[in-house]
Design a protein around this motif. Structure first.
Motif, PDB file in Angstrom:
ATOM      1  N   LYS A 192      31.145  43.485  74.478  1.00 47.36           N
ATOM      2  CA  LYS A 192      32.148  44.318  73.809  1.00 47.36           C
ATOM      3  C   LYS A 192      33.268  44.704  74.756  1.00 47.36           C
ATOM      4  O   LYS A 192      34.406  44.886  74.341  1.00 47.36           O
ATOM      5  N   THR A 223      34.310  43.121  77.646  1.00 47.74           N
ATOM      6  CA  THR A 223      35.075  42.081  78.329  1.00 47.74           C
ATOM      7  C   THR A 223      36.450  41.985  77.671  1.00 47.74           C
ATOM      8  O   THR A 223      36.541  41.755  76.474  1.00 47.74           O
ATOM      9  N   PRO A 224      37.518  42.216  78.442  1.00 50.02           N
ATOM     10  CA  PRO A 224      38.853  42.220  77.827  1.00 50.02           C
ATOM     11  C   PRO A 224      39.159  40.897  77.138  1.00 50.02           C
ATOM     12  O   PRO A 224      38.847  39.827  77.667  1.00 50.02           O
ATOM     13  N   ASN A 225      39.739  40.994  75.948  1.00 49.19           N
ATOM     14  CA  ASN A 225      40.085  39.820  75.160  1.00 49.19           C
ATOM     15  C   ASN A 225      41.575  39.946  74.822  1.00 49.19           C
ATOM     16  O   ASN A 225      41.950  40.830  74.049  1.00 49.19           O
ATOM     17  N   ALA A 274      43.494  38.465  72.952  1.00 46.89           N
ATOM     18  CA  ALA A 274      43.848  38.351  71.538  1.00 46.89           C
ATOM     19  C   ALA A 274      43.570  39.647  70.786  1.00 46.89           C
ATOM     20  O   ALA A 274      44.175  39.909  69.754  1.00 46.89           O
ATOM     21  N   LYS A 275      42.625  40.439  71.309  1.00 50.51           N
ATOM     22  CA  LYS A 275      42.265  41.660  70.601  1.00 50.51           C
ATOM     23  C   LYS A 275      42.219  42.844  71.561  1.00 50.51           C
ATOM     24  O   LYS A 275      41.153  43.256  72.004  1.00 50.51           O
ATOM     25  N   CYS A 304      37.730  48.074  79.597  1.00 48.57           N
ATOM     26  CA  CYS A 304      38.338  47.298  78.513  1.00 48.57           C
ATOM     27  C   CYS A 304      39.825  47.617  78.349  1.00 48.57           C
ATOM     28  O   CYS A 304      40.483  47.041  77.481  1.00 48.57           O
ATOM     29  N   LEU A 321      36.436  45.900  67.152  1.00 50.25           N
ATOM     30  CA  LEU A 321      37.414  45.232  68.003  1.00 50.25           C
ATOM     31  C   LEU A 321      38.640  44.780  67.203  1.00 50.25           C
ATOM     32  O   LEU A 321      39.761  44.761  67.715  1.00 50.25           O
TER      33      LEU A 321
END
Ligand code: SF4
Ligand code: SF4
Lengths: 453, 341
Positions: free
Chosen positions: A162, A164-166, A168-169, A210, A272
């Motif tokens: 949850k 881990t930086p993403n 796209a989101k 995050c 997210l």
């Protein structure tokens, strides 16, 4: 803004129910430490995701906190030894949800920390705020992964996934879930009262990991002590506490996010998708412990309560202790005990055997008496629509159950069966005592199977 | 899913070295939720009986032994029929859910005081048999059983249940010496004063005369959530909307208040249209159903040859329920579920 609006309208989310809470049974009980049982059985799968493979051999000596099993899969979480002792031959245990998992038994060594030392190690002692500033985001995520942290509210999803930086989101808010909306359970409540500081620090660490700018804790308004404790522990840090109306299932992710932030998670989506990471209070405390002290998730607070247990308690227990160990520590079952539930009475599973081990996601054991579990016989659906009125997701439970009964998957899809979160409100309210959730749950599984085949 | 079968399973002793062995209670395994609201079909039906109390009281005060007679005949016939049909279908009789009693009483309250005994007896038997049992019992029927029974009786014995049957001076009851307010208005434009019309000092079916009693009992049901408030609300609003064109035309002394208080409108809106089985499932569906009912009653009263239209309005709306249900599938919170495949 829209959160304020929602609160002004007095309807934080649609539907929901008010079962009798019975939290007073264990509300005031300070967290006690369970004496280490002679044997703990640590499941290699305690989370949603890939199971771990053991990295220890039988007869090997382990210290508390040593790695027992790990996996290279991303969506997985390692497990660690909660006590010092000697590894035994692997066996298989059946978890309350019916899943069979491999377990690594550890024969507990004679030399164990005192209850005071254990408390100090897990939730006690100092939790300096400057530890947050010092931590690197990527280091936080790896520490969480290494510590085997999973959501402790029930779903047990690996937390590092949850956080881990993403790109796209992007995440703007970490929502700390202190609602604990299941009746009877008080473990989160006691943790907020007795160890608010690691919760605050862990949440701030998670936000740093995050990239969230805002940290909000949501607590139901029947726990004013808990929200006050969190506020005091925040001590000037950017940590908001908001009180939400008491209503089941306020602690459901969709409901908390809706009520606290006014955002609606799309059906089939995650928090997210609306820029939110939701973390249970105990998970936050585990994060603080992992990052600041380098200690894995090996213990948790479990409420043992209900009128069918002699002495309700909130216990700090090692993961892998059996349900029998916990029941015995609370004086055993009362003569009129009729049902033993792993988890809360709304979404928990009833137990036939008490040998199953406590996992990272076990929040409570509720023992109901014959008077609590009214023997209700199923009668015909009278199409009253009460189930529709209380469904927090605006579904038509009676039609979903009918579709599931007739294996009519076209109808099931037309009524959005996959959206159901299995909260149990519909079955709770149904005057005909139809096992709506069970039918829907089985229907979902069968539908998926047939679609896959 | 590997769960133990339901029912008691032997409990393994929760023993450790440190604790004494507790006595072994029988612990059962069952799917969740493990708590249940104190709601049951029987309780809901009992609630309806409580809600009907004011209507019954007014009926007895007004029509005395004739009211008691009608209620006794129809209730007994309904309960006996329920038992008989359950036996014929080889099912355990479900008398204790009280639904048959409710059906019988609802039917009785919609009969004139002077109706012959066989009207209520046959009506109730048909209500249970044709109205419910042949559909597969409680919960399966499309039409409101009491209204099916009443319609059947009305077609079979037109003289006993038609408008003229309401006037029977031989009963020795004052109210039944003149036509019902709706008939009087339809036939001769005579407007009954709103006071007696609302309180229930007029002629009519034994349970329908007092709008006040229906309102009191009905609000109790809505408060208890035994009846969905959306249905009477929709009905009253629709009745109001139907009165609008009349207002524009200058109007008569027959007002909206008369329309709401006269005949079986309140009784129908709160007690008959709210039958869970034969009304829609969703709140939106209930609004539509209630509004449709109100509109139909207004239309039948105004444009048909019948002075009253509650029974037909109910039956027509019942027939539309499957359609309404299909048209009002709610969108889940968060949007439609993504369709796999
Ligand atoms: S609450 Fe129960 S009886 Fe009522 S419509 Fe839903 S399933 Fe049917
Ligand atoms: S279990 Fe599913 S259908 Fe029932 S109330 Fe909860 S979300 Fe709605």
């Amino acid at each position: 803004m829209s959160a304020t609006m929602a609160r002004l309208r007095g309807r934080p989310f649609r539907g929901g129910v008010h079962p009798s809470e019975n939290k007073e049974l264990s509300w005031e009980c300070r967290i006690e430490t369970l004496p280490p049982p002679p044997v703990v059985q640590v499941p290699v799968l305690q989370h949603t995701g890939a199971p771990c493979s053991p990295v220890v051999k039988p007869k090997q000596e382990v210290r508390a906190g040593d790695l027992l099993a790990d996996s290279s899969a991303f969506v997985s979480a390692p497990v660690h030894a909660p006590v010092a002792g000697v590894v035994q031959r692997e066996t298989v245990a059946t978890l309350p949800n019916g899943r069979h998992v491999k377990v690594i038994p550890i024969q507990t060594a004679a030399d164990q920390p005192t209850p005071e030392d254990l408390w100090a190690d897990v939730y006690g002692g100092e939790w300096p705020l400057d530890g947050v500033e010092a931590a690197e985001p990527s280091a936080i995520v790896s520490a969480i992964r290494a510590a085997g942290i999973v959501g402790q509210g029930g779903a047990a999803f690996p937390t590092h996934v949850k956080l881990t930086p993403n790109p796209a989101k992007p995440v703007d808010t970490v929502l700390v879930n202190g609602c604990e909306c299941e009746p009877y359970l008080t473990s989160d409540h006691r943790l907020m009262l007795e160890a608010p500081r690691p919760i605050v620090v862990g949440a701030l660490l998670a936000a740093r990991a995050c990239g969230a700018r805002r940290v909000v804790a949501a607590v139901e308004d029947h726990k004013p002590g808990a929200s006050a404790a969190l506020r005091a522990a925040a001590d000037g840090a950017a940590f908001e506490v908001i009180e939400l109306p008491t209503k089941y299932p306020m602690g459901g992710e969709k409901q908390t996010v809706r009520a606290a932030l006014g955002r609606t998670i799309p059906t089939g989506g995650l928090p997210l998708d609306v820029g939110v990471v939701v973390l249970n209070v105990a998970t936050c405390a585990a994060i603080a412990r992992a990052v600041l002290r380098g200690r894995p998730l090996t213990h948790r607070v479990v409420t043992v309560t209900g009128r069918g247990i002699r002495t309700p308690k909130n216990l700090l227990v090692p993961v892998g202790a059996s349900y029998a160990d916990l029941l015995a520590a609370c004086g055993g079952l009362a003569p009129d005990a009729a049902r033993v539930i792993a988890g809360g009475p709304m979404m928990g599973f009833s137990l036939g055997s008490f040998q199953a081990p406590v996992t990272k996601g076990t929040s409570g054991i509720v023992v109901l008496t014959a008077a609590d579990v009214r023997a209700v016989e199923e009668t015909a659906c009278i199409r009253c629509g009460r189930c529709v009125d209380v469904c927090p997701l605006n579904l038509v439970p009676t039609r979903l159950a009918l579709a599931a009964r007739h294996k009519d998957w076209t109808m099931a899809r037309r009524f959005h069966i996959t959206a159901c979160m299995e909260c149990g409100c519909c079955a709770w309210v149904c005057p005909a005592a139809i096992p709506l959730v069970q039918l829907i749950r089985t229907g979902k599984v069968q539908m998926q199977k047939e679609a896959g085949a | 899913m590997t769960r133990s079968p339901h029912g008691p399973v032997p409990r393994e002793a929760a023993v450790t070295a440190s604790a004494p062995a507790p006595v072994a209670p029988a612990v059962s395994v069952a799917p969740g939720p493990h708590l249940h609201a104190a709601a049951s079909t029987q309780r809901m039906m009992a609630d309806v009986l409580v809600g009907l109390a004011p209507l019954v009281a007014v009926a007895v005060a007004q029509f005395r032994q004739h009211a008691l007679f009608q209620m006794a005949i129809a209730s007994c016939s309904a309960v006996v029929s329920e038992w008989l049909f359950a036996r014929m279908r080889g099912r355990p009789a479900t008398l204790w859910d009280l639904s048959a009693l409710v059906t019988g009483l609802i039917l009785a309250l919609s009969l004139p005081a002077g109706a012959p005994w066989y009207a209520g007896a046959v009506g109730a038997a048909v209500a249970i048999g044709l109205g419910k049992a042949i559909f597969g019992g409680l919960g399966q029927n499309l039409f409101n059983p009491a209204m099916v029974g009443r319609a059947f009786a009305m077609i079979s014995f037109p003289a006993a249940l038609g408008a003229s049957a309401y006037v029977s001076p031989s009963l020795g009851i004052e109210a039944v010496t003149s036509a019902t307010p709706l008939t009087a208005f339809k036939m001769s434009g005579q407007v009954t004063p709103i006071g007696p019309l609302f309180l229930g000092a007029t002629n009519g079916s034994i349970g329908e005369t007092s709008a006040l009693a229906a309102l009191l009992g009905g609000l109790y049901l809505c408060f208890r959530r035994t009846a969905p408030w959306e249905i009477p609300a929709g009905a009253i609003l629709a009745m109001g909307a139907a009165a609008l064109p009349g207002l524009a035309g200058g109007g008569t002394t027959w007002t909206l208040a008369h329309d709401l208080s006269a005949g079986a409108f309140m009784y129908g809106a709160f007690f008959i249209a709210t039958d869970p089985v034969t009304s829609p499932l969703t709140p939106r569906g209930k609004w539509i159903f209630g509004a449709g009912f109100g509109l139909l009653v207004a239309m039948i009263r105004r444009f048909s040859g019948y002075p009253e239209g509650v029974m037909f309005a109910i039956l027509v709306m019942n027939a539309l329920v499957p359609l309404i249900n299909r048209g009002t599938i709610p969108v889940p919170v968060g949007g439609p579920a993504p369709q796999t495949r």
